[in-house]
Write a protein that holds these residues in place. Sequence first.
Motif, PDB file in Angstrom:
ATOM      1  N   VAL A 123       0.864  -1.195   0.000  1.00  0.00           N
ATOM      2  CA  VAL A 123       0.000   0.000   0.000  1.00  0.00           C
ATOM      3  C   VAL A 123       0.890   1.232   0.000  1.00  0.00           C
ATOM      4  O   VAL A 123       1.835   1.321   0.799  1.00  0.00           O
ATOM      5  CB  VAL A 123      -0.890   0.035   1.261  1.00  0.00           C
ATOM      6  CG1 VAL A 123      -1.840   1.238   1.210  1.00  0.00           C
ATOM      7  CG2 VAL A 123      -1.678  -1.258   1.425  1.00  0.00           C
ATOM      8  N   ARG A 132       8.169  -1.433  -3.570  1.00  0.00           N
ATOM      9  CA  ARG A 132       9.479  -1.547  -2.894  1.00  0.00           C
ATOM     10  C   ARG A 132       9.354  -2.252  -1.557  1.00  0.00           C
ATOM     11  O   ARG A 132      10.242  -3.025  -1.182  1.00  0.00           O
ATOM     12  CB  ARG A 132      10.107  -0.156  -2.732  1.00  0.00           C
ATOM     13  CG  ARG A 132      10.578   0.418  -4.057  1.00  0.00           C
ATOM     14  CD  ARG A 132      10.946   1.865  -3.951  1.00  0.00           C
ATOM     15  NE  ARG A 132       9.799   2.709  -3.636  1.00  0.00           N
ATOM     16  CZ  ARG A 132       9.626   3.953  -4.086  1.00  0.00           C
ATOM     17  NH1 ARG A 132      10.524   4.497  -4.882  1.00  0.00           N
ATOM     18  NH2 ARG A 132       8.560   4.651  -3.739  1.00  0.00           N
ATOM     19  N   ILE A 158      -3.407   5.215  -2.674  1.00  0.00           N
ATOM     20  CA  ILE A 158      -4.433   4.628  -1.802  1.00  0.00           C
ATOM     21  C   ILE A 158      -5.552   5.624  -1.460  1.00  0.00           C
ATOM     22  O   ILE A 158      -6.696   5.231  -1.267  1.00  0.00           O
ATOM     23  CB  ILE A 158      -3.786   4.029  -0.516  1.00  0.00           C
ATOM     24  CG1 ILE A 158      -4.789   3.221   0.307  1.00  0.00           C
ATOM     25  CG2 ILE A 158      -3.118   5.107   0.340  1.00  0.00           C
ATOM     26  CD1 ILE A 158      -5.219   1.928  -0.299  1.00  0.00           C
TER      27      ILE A 158
HETATM   28  C1  LIG Z   1       6.982   6.921   8.079  1.00  0.00           C
HETATM   29  C2  LIG Z   1       6.348   6.944   6.715  1.00  0.00           C
HETATM   30  C3  LIG Z   1       7.131   6.715   5.597  1.00  0.00           C
HETATM   31  C4  LIG Z   1       6.571   6.689   4.336  1.00  0.00           C
HETATM   32  N1  LIG Z   1       7.330   6.368   3.239  1.00  0.00           N
HETATM   33  C5  LIG Z   1       6.774   6.211   2.034  1.00  0.00           C
HETATM   34  C6  LIG Z   1       7.516   5.705   0.930  1.00  0.00           C
HETATM   35  O1  LIG Z   1       8.676   5.407   1.041  1.00  0.00           O
HETATM   36  N2  LIG Z   1       6.901   5.560  -0.259  1.00  0.00           N
HETATM   37  C7  LIG Z   1       5.557   5.855  -0.419  1.00  0.00           C
HETATM   38  O2  LIG Z   1       5.039   5.678  -1.529  1.00  0.00           O
HETATM   39  N3  LIG Z   1       4.823   6.313   0.607  1.00  0.00           N
HETATM   40  C8  LIG Z   1       5.388   6.481   1.830  1.00  0.00           C
HETATM   41  N4  LIG Z   1       4.631   6.897   2.891  1.00  0.00           N
HETATM   42  C9  LIG Z   1       3.244   7.240   2.689  1.00  0.00           C
HETATM   43  C10 LIG Z   1       2.346   5.982   2.792  1.00  0.00           C
HETATM   44  O3  LIG Z   1       2.441   5.322   1.560  1.00  0.00           O
HETATM   45  C11 LIG Z   1       0.925   6.430   3.071  1.00  0.00           C
HETATM   46  O4  LIG Z   1       0.838   6.805   4.424  1.00  0.00           O
HETATM   47  C12 LIG Z   1      -0.141   5.437   2.700  1.00  0.00           C
HETATM   48  O5  LIG Z   1      -1.376   5.969   3.124  1.00  0.00           O
HETATM   49  C13 LIG Z   1       0.026   4.041   3.280  1.00  0.00           C
HETATM   50  O6  LIG Z   1       0.377   4.037   4.642  1.00  0.00           O
HETATM   51  P1  LIG Z   1      -0.696   4.051   5.870  1.00  0.00           P
HETATM   52  O7  LIG Z   1      -1.382   2.737   5.902  1.00  0.00           O
HETATM   53  O8  LIG Z   1       0.126   4.307   7.080  1.00  0.00           O
HETATM   54  O9  LIG Z   1      -1.673   5.169   5.606  1.00  0.00           O
HETATM   55  C14 LIG Z   1       5.184   6.962   4.176  1.00  0.00           C
HETATM   56  C15 LIG Z   1       4.412   7.205   5.317  1.00  0.00           C
HETATM   57  C16 LIG Z   1       4.971   7.184   6.562  1.00  0.00           C
HETATM   58  C17 LIG Z   1       4.103   7.376   7.770  1.00  0.00           C
END
Ligand SMILES: Cc1cc2nc3c(=O)[nH]c(=O)nc-3n(C[C@H](O)[C@H](O)[C@H](O)COP(=O)(O)O)c2cc1C
Length: 201
Positions: A123, A132, A158
């Motif tokens: 996700v 990745r 998402i």
């Molecule tokens: C600590 C952190 C690191 C993240 N790093 C990435 C990333 O490397 N690549 C990316 O596409 N999204 C990244 N995201 C965004 C997440 O993809 C995004 O929050 C998405 O909604 C899925 O995570 P969730 O289930 O926590 O909401 C990051 C979010 C957080 C909190």
Amino acid sequence: MLVSRLWDFDTSNMPDAPLFIPVILGTPRQGRKSENAARLVFERTSARAGVETELIDVRDIPLRLDDAGEQIKDPKFSATVQRCDGLILVVPEYNHGYPGLLKHALDTNLEEYIHKAVGVCGVSAGPIGGARVIENLLPVLRELGLVTIFNDVNFSHIRDVFDDNGKLLDETVIGRIDKLLNELIWMARVLRHGRNSIPPV
Ligand SMILES: Cc1cc2nc3c(=O)[nH]c(=O)nc-3n(C[C@H](O)[C@H](O)[C@H](O)COP(=O)(O)O)c2cc1C
């Protein structure tokens, strides 16, 4: 005693018993969007004939944070993994990797995973749907003894897939989940047959 009573038999591994394939929601983050994805994957898995499932929230696995590995097993989580025929992980990408709490939880079991099937749903907020994190997780899963399949689900962008109330906006993900389930169920059946019938060399 050589003679067992009928009710002593564990029927969960009999060839025709339903497969047990829990779904693990792999992040504890407040406001996590992966929860919507995990709920949908759980719903699709529940709809499969001959499959039992359960939604496991990594938040709900009580684990100490001052130690790691098998010595901090949660008995309930370990019993669930022991019973399962396969697992589905729903995992957001955090800095191109997996959430630390998921790894902490996965590391608490070992034998329980061996020769069980696993599928991964990535996700991300961005366009490549956690590709990745999936790539980074595969060697970990292999080391645990799980058998990875070749279908993943990528939940890209998402925020466009579900609205703020968790309503599904992009139905194309359903076909991708179903494709993963087809392969995972096949692999879980094959591996159950192997565990039951083919002694380790
Ligand atoms: C600590 C952190 C690191 C993240 N790093 C990435 C990333 O490397 N690549 C990316 O596409 N999204 C990244 N995201 C965004 C997440 O993809 C995004 O929050 C998405 O909604 C899925 O995570 P969730 O289930 O926590 O909401 C990051 C979010 C957080 C909190």
